[in-house]
Scaffold this motif. Structure first.
Motif, PDB file in Angstrom:
ATOM      1  N   LEU A 159       0.901  -1.096  -0.128  1.00  0.00           N
ATOM      2  CA  LEU A 159      -0.040   0.160   0.013  1.00  0.00           C
ATOM      3  C   LEU A 159       0.938   1.254  -0.153  1.00  0.00           C
ATOM      4  CD1 LEU A 159      -2.862   1.018   0.419  1.00  0.00           C
ATOM      5  CD2 LEU A 159      -2.498   1.309   2.547  1.00  0.00           C
ATOM      6  N   LEU A 160       1.935   1.368   0.717  1.00  0.00           N
ATOM      7  CA  LEU A 160       2.648   2.448   0.888  1.00  0.00           C
ATOM      8  C   LEU A 160       3.544   2.530  -0.513  1.00  0.00           C
ATOM      9  CD1 LEU A 160       4.125   4.395   2.439  1.00  0.00           C
ATOM     10  CD2 LEU A 160       5.664   3.070   3.565  1.00  0.00           C
ATOM     11  N   VAL A 161       3.946   1.632  -1.119  1.00  0.00           N
ATOM     12  CA  VAL A 161       4.615   1.683  -2.355  1.00  0.00           C
ATOM     13  C   VAL A 161       3.712   2.178  -3.180  1.00  0.00           C
ATOM     14  CG1 VAL A 161       5.630   0.350  -4.201  1.00  0.00           C
ATOM     15  CG2 VAL A 161       6.350  -0.128  -1.899  1.00  0.00           C
ATOM     16  N   ASP A 162       2.578   1.647  -3.459  1.00  0.00           N
ATOM     17  CA  ASP A 162       1.550   2.016  -4.468  1.00  0.00           C
ATOM     18  C   ASP A 162       1.213   3.717  -4.285  1.00  0.00           C
ATOM     19  OD1 ASP A 162      -0.917   1.779  -6.379  1.00  0.00           O
ATOM     20  OD2 ASP A 162      -1.761   2.714  -4.549  1.00  0.00           O
ATOM     21  N   ALA A 163       1.236   4.200  -2.802  1.00  0.00           N
ATOM     22  CA  ALA A 163       1.079   5.562  -2.715  1.00  0.00           C
ATOM     23  C   ALA A 163       2.240   6.454  -3.218  1.00  0.00           C
ATOM     24  CB  ALA A 163       0.840   5.937  -1.303  1.00  0.00           C
ATOM     25  N   LEU A 169      -3.642   6.539   3.437  1.00  0.00           N
ATOM     26  CA  LEU A 169      -3.335   5.922   2.376  1.00  0.00           C
ATOM     27  C   LEU A 169      -4.429   5.198   1.994  1.00  0.00           C
ATOM     28  CD1 LEU A 169       0.135   4.484   3.236  1.00  0.00           C
ATOM     29  CD2 LEU A 169      -0.172   6.846   2.278  1.00  0.00           C
ATOM     30  N   VAL A 170      -5.050   5.399   0.753  1.00  0.00           N
ATOM     31  CA  VAL A 170      -6.029   4.426  -0.032  1.00  0.00           C
ATOM     32  C   VAL A 170      -5.377   4.036  -1.151  1.00  0.00           C
ATOM     33  CG1 VAL A 170      -8.030   4.441  -1.303  1.00  0.00           C
ATOM     34  CG2 VAL A 170      -7.956   5.760   0.838  1.00  0.00           C
ATOM     35  N   HIS A 171      -5.248   2.726  -1.483  1.00  0.00           N
ATOM     36  CA  HIS A 171      -4.875   2.246  -2.736  1.00  0.00           C
ATOM     37  C   HIS A 171      -5.467   2.981  -3.937  1.00  0.00           C
ATOM     38  CE1 HIS A 171      -3.646  -0.632  -5.746  1.00  0.00           C
ATOM     39  NE2 HIS A 171      -2.589  -1.112  -4.942  1.00  0.00           N
ATOM     40  N   ARG A 172      -4.690   3.039  -5.083  1.00  0.00           N
ATOM     41  CA  ARG A 172      -5.018   3.729  -6.138  1.00  0.00           C
ATOM     42  C   ARG A 172      -6.471   2.941  -6.521  1.00  0.00           C
ATOM     43  NH1 ARG A 172       0.168   4.585  -9.632  1.00  0.00           N
ATOM     44  NH2 ARG A 172       0.673   2.751  -8.351  1.00  0.00           N
ATOM     45  N   SER A 173      -6.726   1.689  -6.667  1.00  0.00           N
ATOM     46  CA  SER A 173      -7.596   1.106  -7.176  1.00  0.00           C
ATOM     47  C   SER A 173      -8.804   1.056  -6.466  1.00  0.00           C
ATOM     48  CB  SER A 173      -7.180  -0.460  -7.221  1.00  0.00           C
ATOM     49  OG  SER A 173      -7.182  -1.280  -5.880  1.00  0.00           O
ATOM     50  N   ALA A 174      -8.644   1.472  -5.141  1.00  0.00           N
ATOM     51  CA  ALA A 174      -9.918   1.839  -4.185  1.00  0.00           C
ATOM     52  C   ALA A 174     -10.579   3.161  -3.800  1.00  0.00           C
ATOM     53  CB  ALA A 174      -9.568   1.165  -2.863  1.00  0.00           C
ATOM     54  N   ARG A 175      -9.596   4.044  -4.554  1.00  0.00           N
ATOM     55  CA  ARG A 175     -10.216   5.644  -4.414  1.00  0.00           C
ATOM     56  C   ARG A 175     -11.602   5.913  -5.096  1.00  0.00           C
ATOM     57  NH1 ARG A 175      -3.982   7.622  -5.539  1.00  0.00           N
ATOM     58  NH2 ARG A 175      -3.286   6.954  -3.787  1.00  0.00           N
ATOM     59  N   GLY A 176     -11.947   6.900  -4.406  1.00  0.00           N
ATOM     60  CA  GLY A 176     -13.191   7.509  -4.969  1.00  0.00           C
ATOM     61  C   GLY A 176     -14.519   6.853  -4.385  1.00  0.00           C
ATOM     62  N   ASP A 198     -10.740  -9.685  -1.498  1.00  0.00           N
ATOM     63  CA  ASP A 198      -9.658 -10.461  -1.727  1.00  0.00           C
ATOM     64  C   ASP A 198      -8.846 -10.517  -0.311  1.00  0.00           C
ATOM     65  OD1 ASP A 198      -8.395  -8.177  -1.896  1.00  0.00           O
ATOM     66  OD2 ASP A 198      -7.601  -8.595  -3.701  1.00  0.00           O
ATOM     67  N   GLY A 199      -8.946  -9.817   0.609  1.00  0.00           N
ATOM     68  CA  GLY A 199      -8.261  -9.700   1.690  1.00  0.00           C
ATOM     69  C   GLY A 199      -6.878  -8.624   1.845  1.00  0.00           C
ATOM     70  N   ARG A 200      -6.682  -8.071   0.688  1.00  0.00           N
ATOM     71  CA  ARG A 200      -5.895  -7.271   0.508  1.00  0.00           C
ATOM     72  C   ARG A 200      -6.063  -5.833   1.232  1.00  0.00           C
ATOM     73  NH1 ARG A 200      -4.639  -3.615  -4.129  1.00  0.00           N
ATOM     74  NH2 ARG A 200      -6.753  -4.042  -4.683  1.00  0.00           N
ATOM     75  N   VAL A 201      -5.064  -5.189   1.572  1.00  0.00           N
ATOM     76  CA  VAL A 201      -4.943  -4.100   2.424  1.00  0.00           C
ATOM     77  C   VAL A 201      -5.479  -3.023   1.218  1.00  0.00           C
ATOM     78  CG1 VAL A 201      -3.947  -2.191   3.640  1.00  0.00           C
ATOM     79  CG2 VAL A 201      -3.557  -4.826   4.294  1.00  0.00           C
ATOM     80  N   THR A 202      -6.316  -2.316   1.669  1.00  0.00           N
ATOM     81  CA  THR A 202      -6.736  -1.039   0.551  1.00  0.00           C
ATOM     82  C   THR A 202      -6.701   0.472   0.930  1.00  0.00           C
ATOM     83  OG1 THR A 202      -9.168  -1.360   1.316  1.00  0.00           O
ATOM     84  CG2 THR A 202      -8.397  -2.593  -0.852  1.00  0.00           C
TER      85      THR A 202
END
Length: 170
Positions: free
Chosen positions: A20-24, A94-101, A67-71
């Protein structure tokens, strides 16, 4: 969404929280790291957070996808100084880019704010890159801008950017 015990933060550090941090950072969020962020460095940072949680300095909430992934995640840091025990800092929302909005950031923020109020904190502060999408979230959640500092922090690409400080009474 759940408040994570220190052991859970430590257990999720090498995979979910680090990813999640790397994605941010890869997405351009100015959260204290430069790109590219090595996943091992991200995991190490989260292990430090687990140690802070064990000492009662930092609380952590995480949201997980189907899926259990941290979002998403948010942390609340308590001030240690005797004259500041009434306040805390919201750090690393932090919010994963795929979970924003979808309102996840607002729900994470609300959970941290509610916990802060329930545990005796009366004032919260945070900072964010001026002009970032996060500012819309904070203003919409009732946070008040306190001022802007030019060239306060570098974005993930290394460019110095202004930072706006916010506060909220809870």
């Amino acid at each position: 969404m759940e408040r994570l015990a220190p052991e859970a933060v430590h257990a999720q550090a090498p995979a979910g929280l680090a990813a999640l941090l790397v994605d941010a950072v890869d997405g351009g969020a100015s959260v204290g790291f430069l790109a590219p962020l090595d996943p091992a460095d991200a995991a190490s940072w989260w292990r430090g957070v687990a140690e802070e949680a064990a000492r009662g300095v930092r609380d952590v909430w995480a949201a997980h996808g189907p899926d259990g992934r941290v979002t998403g995640v948010v942390t609340l840091v308590r001030v240690g100084a005797a004259n500041g025990r009434h306040r805390g800092e919201i750090a690393r929302l932090l919010v994963h880019r795929s979970a924003r909005g979808r309102g996840l950031g607002r729900r994470l923020l609300a959970a941290a704010e509610a916990h802060a109020a329930a545990t005796g904190l009366r004032l919260l502060v945070l900072d964010t890159q001026t002009g970032s999408p996060a500012e819309r979230l904070y203003r919409g959640a009732g946070w008040t801008p306190a001022g802007t500092i030019p060239d306060f922090a570098a974005d993930p690409g290394g460019t110095l950017c202004a930072t706006t400080l916010y506060y909220k009474r809870v």
